[in-house]
Design a protein around this motif. Structure first.
Motif, mmCIF file in Angstrom:
data_model
loop_
_atom_site.group_PDB
_atom_site.id
_atom_site.type_symbol
_atom_site.label_atom_id
_atom_site.label_comp_id
_atom_site.label_asym_id
_atom_site.label_seq_id
_atom_site.Cartn_x
_atom_site.Cartn_y
_atom_site.Cartn_z
ATOM 1 N N VAL A 212 -9.566 -28.088 -8.070
ATOM 2 C CA VAL A 212 -9.420 -28.297 -6.568
ATOM 3 C C VAL A 212 -9.681 -29.847 -6.112
ATOM 4 O O VAL A 212 -8.597 -30.171 -5.493
ATOM 5 N N PRO A 213 -10.454 -30.506 -6.568
ATOM 6 C CA PRO A 213 -10.762 -31.808 -6.065
ATOM 7 C C PRO A 213 -9.812 -32.752 -7.210
ATOM 8 O O PRO A 213 -9.696 -34.083 -6.756
ATOM 9 N N ARG A 214 -9.006 -32.455 -8.051
ATOM 10 C CA ARG A 214 -8.132 -33.360 -8.939
ATOM 11 C C ARG A 214 -6.986 -33.754 -8.507
ATOM 12 O O ARG A 214 -6.185 -32.683 -7.809
ATOM 13 N N SER A 215 -6.266 -34.828 -8.763
ATOM 14 C CA SER A 215 -4.972 -35.174 -8.682
ATOM 15 C C SER A 215 -3.951 -34.579 -9.566
ATOM 16 O O SER A 215 -2.768 -34.381 -9.347
ATOM 17 N N HIS A 216 -4.438 -34.338 -10.839
ATOM 18 C CA HIS A 216 -3.756 -33.862 -11.956
ATOM 19 C C HIS A 216 -4.235 -32.961 -12.718
ATOM 20 O O HIS A 216 -5.732 -32.477 -12.658
ATOM 21 N N VAL A 217 -3.534 -31.889 -13.316
ATOM 22 C CA VAL A 217 -4.082 -30.958 -13.930
ATOM 23 C C VAL A 217 -4.613 -31.101 -15.326
ATOM 24 O O VAL A 217 -4.062 -31.577 -16.205
ATOM 25 N N GLN A 218 -5.850 -30.578 -15.424
ATOM 26 C CA GLN A 218 -6.366 -30.837 -16.887
ATOM 27 C C GLN A 218 -7.616 -29.670 -16.853
ATOM 28 O O GLN A 218 -8.491 -29.699 -16.229
ATOM 29 N N ILE A 219 -7.339 -28.807 -17.867
ATOM 30 C CA ILE A 219 -8.382 -27.605 -17.798
ATOM 31 C C ILE A 219 -9.344 -27.980 -18.908
ATOM 32 O O ILE A 219 -8.919 -28.521 -20.026
ATOM 33 N N ARG A 220 -10.670 -28.252 -18.682
ATOM 34 C CA ARG A 220 -11.632 -28.522 -19.878
ATOM 35 C C ARG A 220 -11.973 -27.408 -20.809
ATOM 36 O O ARG A 220 -11.340 -26.280 -20.378
ATOM 37 N N PRO A 221 -12.192 -27.730 -22.135
ATOM 38 C CA PRO A 221 -12.266 -27.049 -23.260
ATOM 39 C C PRO A 221 -12.649 -25.739 -22.872
ATOM 40 O O PRO A 221 -14.180 -25.665 -22.502
ATOM 41 N N THR A 222 -11.913 -24.573 -22.885
ATOM 42 C CA THR A 222 -12.485 -23.209 -22.638
ATOM 43 C C THR A 222 -12.179 -22.392 -23.785
ATOM 44 O O THR A 222 -11.073 -22.427 -24.349
ATOM 45 N N VAL A 223 -13.365 -21.279 -23.951
ATOM 46 C CA VAL A 223 -12.894 -20.245 -25.116
ATOM 47 C C VAL A 223 -13.071 -18.834 -24.090
ATOM 48 O O VAL A 223 -13.963 -18.663 -23.366
ATOM 49 N N LEU A 224 -11.903 -18.128 -24.074
ATOM 50 C CA LEU A 224 -11.726 -16.910 -23.380
ATOM 51 C C LEU A 224 -12.009 -15.703 -24.431
ATOM 52 O O LEU A 224 -11.265 -15.679 -25.575
ATOM 53 N N VAL A 225 -13.385 -15.030 -24.173
ATOM 54 C CA VAL A 225 -13.877 -13.997 -25.361
ATOM 55 C C VAL A 225 -13.504 -12.774 -24.646
ATOM 56 O O VAL A 225 -13.933 -12.396 -23.552
ATOM 57 N N GLY A 226 -12.943 -11.947 -25.567
ATOM 58 C CA GLY A 226 -12.849 -10.566 -25.086
ATOM 59 C C GLY A 226 -12.237 -9.584 -26.032
ATOM 60 O O GLY A 226 -12.178 -10.053 -27.092
ATOM 61 N N ALA A 227 -12.146 -8.299 -25.890
ATOM 62 C CA ALA A 227 -12.062 -7.398 -27.028
ATOM 63 C C ALA A 227 -10.648 -7.671 -27.349
ATOM 64 O O ALA A 227 -9.838 -7.892 -26.400
ATOM 65 N N PRO A 228 -10.074 -7.128 -28.575
ATOM 66 C CA PRO A 228 -8.860 -7.136 -29.061
ATOM 67 C C PRO A 228 -7.775 -6.376 -28.078
ATOM 68 O O PRO A 228 -8.280 -5.193 -27.570
ATOM 69 N N GLY A 229 -6.557 -7.057 -27.652
ATOM 70 C CA GLY A 229 -5.918 -6.311 -26.768
ATOM 71 C C GLY A 229 -6.091 -6.543 -25.292
ATOM 72 O O GLY A 229 -5.372 -5.968 -24.594
ATOM 73 N N SER A 230 -6.806 -7.414 -24.915
ATOM 74 C CA SER A 230 -7.378 -7.346 -23.508
ATOM 75 C C SER A 230 -6.779 -8.409 -22.748
ATOM 76 O O SER A 230 -6.807 -8.620 -21.654
ATOM 77 N N GLY A 231 -5.570 -9.092 -23.483
ATOM 78 C CA GLY A 231 -4.692 -10.044 -22.658
ATOM 79 C C GLY A 231 -5.169 -11.410 -22.667
ATOM 80 O O GLY A 231 -4.634 -12.137 -21.986
ATOM 81 N N LYS A 232 -5.933 -11.853 -23.758
ATOM 82 C CA LYS A 232 -6.592 -13.048 -23.525
ATOM 83 C C LYS A 232 -5.487 -14.201 -23.719
ATOM 84 O O LYS A 232 -5.395 -15.211 -23.178
ATOM 85 N N THR A 233 -4.716 -14.118 -24.602
ATOM 86 C CA THR A 233 -3.750 -15.016 -25.076
ATOM 87 C C THR A 233 -2.489 -15.134 -24.041
ATOM 88 O O THR A 233 -2.440 -16.053 -23.807
ATOM 89 N N ARG A 234 -2.169 -13.887 -23.762
ATOM 90 C CA ARG A 234 -1.258 -13.809 -22.574
ATOM 91 C C ARG A 234 -1.716 -14.763 -21.235
ATOM 92 O O ARG A 234 -1.168 -15.543 -20.675
ATOM 93 N N LEU A 235 -3.028 -14.393 -20.843
ATOM 94 C CA LEU A 235 -3.623 -15.158 -19.966
ATOM 95 C C LEU A 235 -3.618 -16.502 -20.117
ATOM 96 O O LEU A 235 -3.290 -17.354 -19.074
ATOM 97 N N ALA A 236 -4.049 -16.748 -21.010
ATOM 98 C CA ALA A 236 -3.990 -18.506 -21.478
ATOM 99 C C ALA A 236 -2.724 -18.934 -21.200
ATOM 100 O O ALA A 236 -2.476 -19.999 -20.705
ATOM 101 N N ARG A 237 -1.732 -18.400 -21.954
ATOM 102 C CA ARG A 237 -0.354 -18.923 -21.797
ATOM 103 C C ARG A 237 0.207 -18.792 -20.304
ATOM 104 O O ARG A 237 0.898 -19.934 -19.951
#
Length: 429
Positions: A212-237
């Motif tokens: 919100v307060p940024r002028s450019h897009v940068q996502i800080r290092p994040t690990v999405l943790v969830g069960a296999p098949g929960s859509g984590k990779t697609r969500l990240a992409r």
């Protein structure tokens, strides 16, 4: 600081008291400081010689607004925050309320800052009345402005045969300011992602609130943790795609060396580190990387280890001057966005977890099935080379049958079930 940096006068002393109150936890005082700061920024429009101070002032105002919303009892931002309080933990409610009620206004402020910066860069130097002593400082600010960054300042050992080859490869990028991806319409991005991933709205909001307060897009290092098949990779992409960040997906299963950090050019297999490769391929300073199933990377240190190689990229202190073994010179890779997925945190070393934000991605549930099914149907048509606009939504009978067979769980399993439903349509018709 307030006692030494403000002029005398009643107005000045009132502002000093508000600063003291804000530092003592008074959120109303923080809002008033933010309001007066924005008012000061508007006043700078009349004096181009002062425009370079606009962006730091706006950043300060956004910081005070963020601090004000950290108090769940503070009702300044209206009923949306109070409504959310019935379903969210108190420490997260204020952030969601902030997104829902103030995202557009705060984004407009950020866009105004970008416009001020652009106008500053277009003005002739003599119009800014900059003295020779401050001219160098202005050039440094422009070279590393909020919209661009110099990643490669030089190529090391450029007189050797291998060095000449690398210098030729980076010739168009060395010493040049590479663009960063600007923050666009976050409300639209949030709406699109919520529609595609109705089960992961909290995870999406936790990531978007940082922008919100940024002028450019940068996502800080994040690990999405969830069960296999929960859509984590697609969500990240999809998150990176919706934010217009060019990116690559790197499967980590079976990765057994430290090639992420690059290999020296003296070897025939010499290659740049992963962030340098992404930057040179996409020709921007802030590309993205999705490291899929990061917990499955090998742990042997015979040829280096992937987890160890990542550590230097995940902290700005080291990433802004990372010594790439292929370039043989410091490179600024601190603007790369790192998203990782993991089925569990087991296998992730403590130093890596310490440098990353951990966000849980829940399993999709039956109540989300209609929205998820529509997206899966569109993907199936696209895979067949057909226009997804010809999609025929699942009817009530099909939805009911799928809900009974799939109350929750893996999206891969749900996709296979929908494929069976589509196949049965052709049989019955």
């Amino acid at each position: 600081m307030a006692a030494t940096s403000l002029p005398d006068g009643a107005k000045s002393w009132r502002l000093r008291c508000q600063i003291y109150l804000a530092h003592l936890g008074d959120h109303s005082a923080a809002i008033e400081i933010a309001r007066q700061t924005i008012t000061a920024v508007i006043g700078l429009e009349r004096d181009p010689t002062e425009w370079e101070y606009a962006i730091p002032l706006i950043t300060s105002a956004l910081g005070w607004m963020s601090f004000a919303t950290s108090d769940p009892a503070f009702e300044y931002f209206g009923k949306e925050a109070r409504m959310l309080r019935t379903r969210r933990p108190a420490d997260l409610v204020a952030h969601d309320g902030w997104i829902l009620t103030n995202l557009i206004e705060m984004q407009a402020v950020s866009e105004q800052a970008a416009k001020v910066q652009a106008a500053l860069e277009k003005l002739p130097k003599e119009d800014l009345a900059i003295s020779p002593a401050s001219s160098t400082r202005k050039e440094e600010l422009e070279a590393n402005s909020p919209s661009s960054v110099i990643v490669f300042r030089q190529v090391g050992n450029a007189t050797t045969s291998e060095g000449k080859k690398v210098a030729k490869e980076l010739e168009s990028l060395t010493g040049k300011a590479l663009p960063l991806v600007p923050v666009l319409d976050l409300v639209q991005a949030r709406t699109a992602l919520h529609r595609e991933f109705p089960f992961a709205t909290d995870a999406i909001d936790q990531i978007l609130v940082d922008l919100v307060p940024r002028s450019h897009v940068q996502i800080r290092p994040t690990v999405l943790v969830g069960a296999p098949g929960s859509g984590k990779t697609r969500l990240a992409r999809r998150l990176l795609s919706v934010l217009s960040i060019p990116h690559d997906v790197v499967p980590c299963g079976g990765l057994s060396d430290g090639s992420f950090a690059g290999t020296p050019r003296r070897w025939s297999t010499g290659e740049p580190s992963l962030p340098v490769a992404l930057i040179t391929r996409h020709r921007i300073a802030g590309p993205g990387a999705v490291l899929d199933e990061i917990e499955k990377a090998g742990t042997s240190r015979f040829n280096g280890q992937a987890h160890d190689a990542l550590l230097a990229f995940l902290e700005k202190e080291t990433a802004c001057r990372f010594h790439d073994p292929y370039v043989q010179a410091p490179c600024d890779v601190s603007h790369v966005s790192w998203l990782m997925t993991a089925n569990s945190l087991e296998g992730l070393p403590a130093p890596l977890r310490d440098r990353c934000r951990i966000i849980s991605v829940p399993e999709p549930r039956g109540e989300h099935l209609p929205l998820i099914a529509y997206r899966i149907l569109a993907e199936l048509l696209t895979d067949q080379g057909l226009d997804f606009r010809w999609i025929t939504p699942l009817d009530g009978v099909e939805i009911e049958a799928l809900t009974r067979a799939w109350p929750s769980g893996s999206l891969r399993k749900l996709r296979r079930m929908i494929e069976v439903v589509i196949a049965s349509r052709s049989i019955t018709h």
